[in-house]
Design a protein around this motif. Structure first.
Motif, short mmCIF file in Angstrom:
data_model
loop_
_atom_site.label_atom_id
_atom_site.label_comp_id
_atom_site.label_asym_id
_atom_site.label_seq_id
_atom_site.Cartn_x
_atom_site.Cartn_y
_atom_site.Cartn_z
N CYS A 85 0.83 -1.21 0.00
CA CYS A 85 0.00 0.00 0.00
C CYS A 85 0.87 1.25 0.00
O CYS A 85 1.82 1.35 0.76
N SER A 87 -0.86 4.37 0.05
CA SER A 87 -1.77 5.46 0.41
C SER A 87 -1.39 6.06 1.76
O SER A 87 -0.45 5.63 2.41
N THR A 89 -2.11 6.63 5.08
CA THR A 89 -1.75 6.16 6.43
C THR A 89 -0.51 5.27 6.38
O THR A 89 0.39 5.40 7.22
N CYS A 90 -0.44 4.42 5.38
CA CYS A 90 0.74 3.55 5.25
C CYS A 90 2.00 4.38 4.97
O CYS A 90 3.07 4.09 5.49
N CYS A 126 -4.83 2.15 -0.94
CA CYS A 126 -5.30 1.72 0.40
C CYS A 126 -5.98 0.36 0.36
O CYS A 126 -6.91 0.12 -0.40
N LEU A 127 -5.53 -0.55 1.22
CA LEU A 127 -6.05 -1.92 1.25
C LEU A 127 -7.11 -2.11 2.33
O LEU A 127 -7.52 -3.23 2.63
N GLY A 128 -7.56 -1.01 2.94
CA GLY A 128 -8.58 -1.14 3.98
C GLY A 128 -8.06 -1.82 5.22
O GLY A 128 -8.80 -2.53 5.92
N HIS A 129 -6.77 -1.61 5.50
CA HIS A 129 -6.15 -2.21 6.69
C HIS A 129 -5.33 -1.13 7.40
O HIS A 129 -4.29 -1.42 7.98
N CYS A 130 -5.84 0.10 7.32
CA CYS A 130 -5.09 1.28 7.76
C CYS A 130 -4.80 1.26 9.26
O CYS A 130 -3.85 1.89 9.70
N ALA A 135 0.49 -1.82 5.33
CA ALA A 135 -0.18 -3.06 4.94
C ALA A 135 0.22 -3.48 3.54
O ALA A 135 0.60 -2.65 2.72
#
Ligand SMILES: Cc1cc2nc3c(=O)[nH]c(=O)nc-3n(C[C@H](O)[C@H](O)[C@H](O)COP(=O)(O)O)c2cc1C
Ligand code: SF4
Ligand code: FES
Lengths: 160, 424
Positions: A85, A87, A89-90, A126-130, A135
């Motif tokens: 990821c 995006s 947050t990562c 973003c992988l929805g694991h923020c 992630a």
């Protein structure tokens, strides 16, 4: 299909089953590309042409779709695709460091495949694991809190 | 505190299978509604509940459903679509619902499709959500085998099939009309509105598109009534919502809280405040397409209306914290990289404008910026303002840029003046 079909019987049956879920054959094109890519890893030109034919689309129409979506690969990729990821947050939680670490271990840059054909590395949104950033997806497995220790475990043949 | 949406979810465990779900009271609403109460009664309950769309817009769900022409006026196929494309950076709530309680979503789809009399449903799940796709398919198989899906469900005369469509990437697929094009096997490019999908959607038929979380609320509204649902909210809002926080807080994660809970309460009490050594500089309240919010605004209740009143958007309700040790210019440059990359390329202002914004920010980051660049960026926020582009992607991209330029002017100028980043 005739005997000169490139697609296997299983792939042809799979595509027929996919078409049954939609009122038009074309609607199954993305599903079909994904199904065929599952084993072949990428969509070669001749494979694309045969799928287009099966779905009643021109080759150009199907290629237009295939090249739009980033999870359809039109070039060979490795056995396992690593999607890290990139995006926000990562990024904030150190994904660039992780990317450099993976690059060093596997001696590849983003978009490249290892010489042994095992891994391809690509950035992903973003992988929805923020909440477990950074992630990544390794093949179909979602991994969170990626750090050097995690990479030691996941890429044992390539310890830093 | 009631948390209907997540009551069955135990993190890191397999979701309830059909037996466990029914034991916990699941599918009772389906058994009691289908063929027994009028579809319009289900629709009326949703209208009265005040439920707003959880895909980021908050549009009243009941009103959307009412906009669909009646079966009498428009005979023929009708579609019900669940938008599970969740790709908005900083958003991780729909994955929790898909993986945590797939039968809840199926129950919601059955009731919703019944209310609008649609016999075909598609769940559009982004391709990267492999586990969610597998668990949804498994749960749909169980429901079919039990006669909860298919022809003449439980003898009610109502038919419904649900097909899971796994996506193949691209954020724009989440835009509802681009999603329809993708489902038809085309490039995901938005369609012009009007006509709205309710009138002419998938394959030209009347179509409803709703977010995963929106639909997970439906069984609870039907089971307990609109009044009960409204009473769950705080500060004038209705229901509960899955909120979330990522970034440098002590307990990043998702929290089901009453709609209208103040942002401060979530961050300080539920997420445990900032990590030692870090202070909150600002936050994006609900994903990458929302505007920055500063500490002095944290008492704002998390509801669509309260955020709209502040000129911002609640968005997806999953907040991203920008801390005092992270560079705001780098943070904004990362967001703009995302939007520039994900622009579908259909309209010129977005296709050409966003890469320009990205490059300008990158040059400021690299210490090659000029003060005039800030004027250019400000101009771009106007060029890509709502109404100037074909869809809401570009205006969404401008939300953080507009507020960022206003709140972090000093930091931008310092970057340009010193030619380096003070935080890296
Ligand atoms: C660029 C873009 C991306 C979007 N992505 C999503 C998404 O991933 N999931 C979603 O539910 N809505 C997304 N939306 C909003 C949808 O267009 C639509 O409003 C929503 O699915 C309606 O459902 P709701 O009323 O239940 O919120 C997106 C909108 C835009 C402009
Ligand atoms: S605003 Fe951007 S994403 Fe939306 S239609 Fe135009 S180019 Fe595509
Ligand atoms: S920002 Fe990386 S998983 Fe969400």
């Amino acid at each position: 299909m005739t005997a000169k079909s490139i697609l296997t019987a299983a792939e042809l049956d799979g595509i027929a089953a996919l078409i049954s879920h939609y009122p038009t054959a074309r609607a199954a094109c993305i599903d079909s590309l994904k199904l065929v890519q599952e084993k072949r890893r990428y969509i070669a030109d001749d494979v694309l042409a045969e799928i287009a034919h099966l779905l009643g689309m021109s080759v150009a129409e199907l290629d237009e779709v295939a090249t739009f979506y980033n999870l359809i690969y039109r070039q060979p990729v490795g056995e396992t695709v690593i999607l890290l990821c990139d995006s926000v947050t990562c990024w904030m939680m150190g994904r660039n460091q992780v990317a450099a670490d993976i690059s060093k271990r596997l001696a590849i840059k983003d978009g490249e495949t290892t010489a042994d054909g095992k891994y391809t590395m690509l950035p992903i949104v973003c992988l929805g694991h923020c909440d477990h950033a950074p992630a990544m997806l390794m093949g179909k497995t979602l991994v969170g809190n990626v750090d050097a220790a995690q990479l030691d475990r996941l890429l044992p043949e390539a310890r830093a | 505190m009631k948390r209907p949406l997540t009551k069955n979810i135990i993190v890191n465990q397999m979701p309830f299978d059909l037996v466990a779900y029914e034991r916990a009271g699941g599918y009772q609403t389906v058994r009691q509604s289908l063929g027994k109460i009028d579809p319009d009664a289900v629709l009326a309950a949703v209208v009265d509940s005040g439920l707003g769309g959880c895909g980021g817009g908050g549009f009243p769900t009941g009103r959307k459903w009412q906009a669909m022409p009646s079966v009498a006026t428009r005979p023929g196929p009708r579609y019900f679509i669940v938008n599970a494309d969740e790709m908005e950076p900083g958003t991780f709530k729909d994955r929790l619902l898909l993986e945590g309680d797939p039968h809840q979503l199926i129950e919601g789809i059955i009731l919703s499709a019944y209310a609008v009399q649609a016999n075909h449903a598609y769940v559009f799940i982004r391709g990267e959500y492999h586990r969610a796709i597998a668990l949804m398919e498994q749960a749909i198989g169980e429901a079919e085998a039990a006669g909860l899906l298919g022809d003449n469900i439980l003898g009610s005369g109502f038919n419904l099939i649900i097909h899971v469509h796994g996506g193949a990437g691209r954020y724009i697929c989440g835009e509802e009309t681009a999603l329809l094009n993708s489902l038809e096997g085309r490039r995901a490019i938005p369609r012009s509105k009007p006509p709205l999908p309710m009138i002419s959607g998938l394959f030209g038929a009347p179509t409803i598109v709703n977010n995963v979380e929106t639909i997970c609320n439906i069984p609870h509204i039907v089971a307990n009534g609109a009044e009960w649902f409204r009473s769950l909210g705080r500060n004038g809002a209705a229901g509960t919502k899955i909120f979330g926080v990522s970034g440098r807080v002590n307990r990043p994660g998702t929290y089901e809280l009453p709609m209208g809970t103040p942002m401060r309460e979530m961050i300080e009490e539920h997420a445990g405040g900032m990590k030692p050594g870090y202070a909150l500089r600002a936050l994006l309240p609900g994903g990458a397409s929302t505007g920055f919010m500063l500490e002095n605004d944290l008492d704002t209740p998390m509801s669509f209306a309260a955020f709209a009143a502040k000129g911002n958007r609640l968005g997806t309700g999953t907040a991203i914290i920008l801390d005092d040790k992270t560079c705001p210019v780098g943070f904004i440059a990362n967001l703009q990289h995302f939007f520039a990359q994900e622009s579908c390329g259909w309209c010129a202002p977005c296709r050409d404008g966003l890469p320009w914004v990205e490059q300008t920010l990158k040059s400021i980051e690299a210490g090659e910026g000029k003060l005039e660049d800030l004027d250019l960026l400000t101009e771009m926020t106007d060029t890509l303002a709502p109404g100037r582009t074909f869809c809401a992607l570009a205006p969404g991209a401008m939300a953080s840029l507009t507020t960022g330029l206003a709140y972090f002017r000093d930091e931008f100028e310092r970057h340009i003046r010193d030619g380096e980043c003070p935080w890296t």
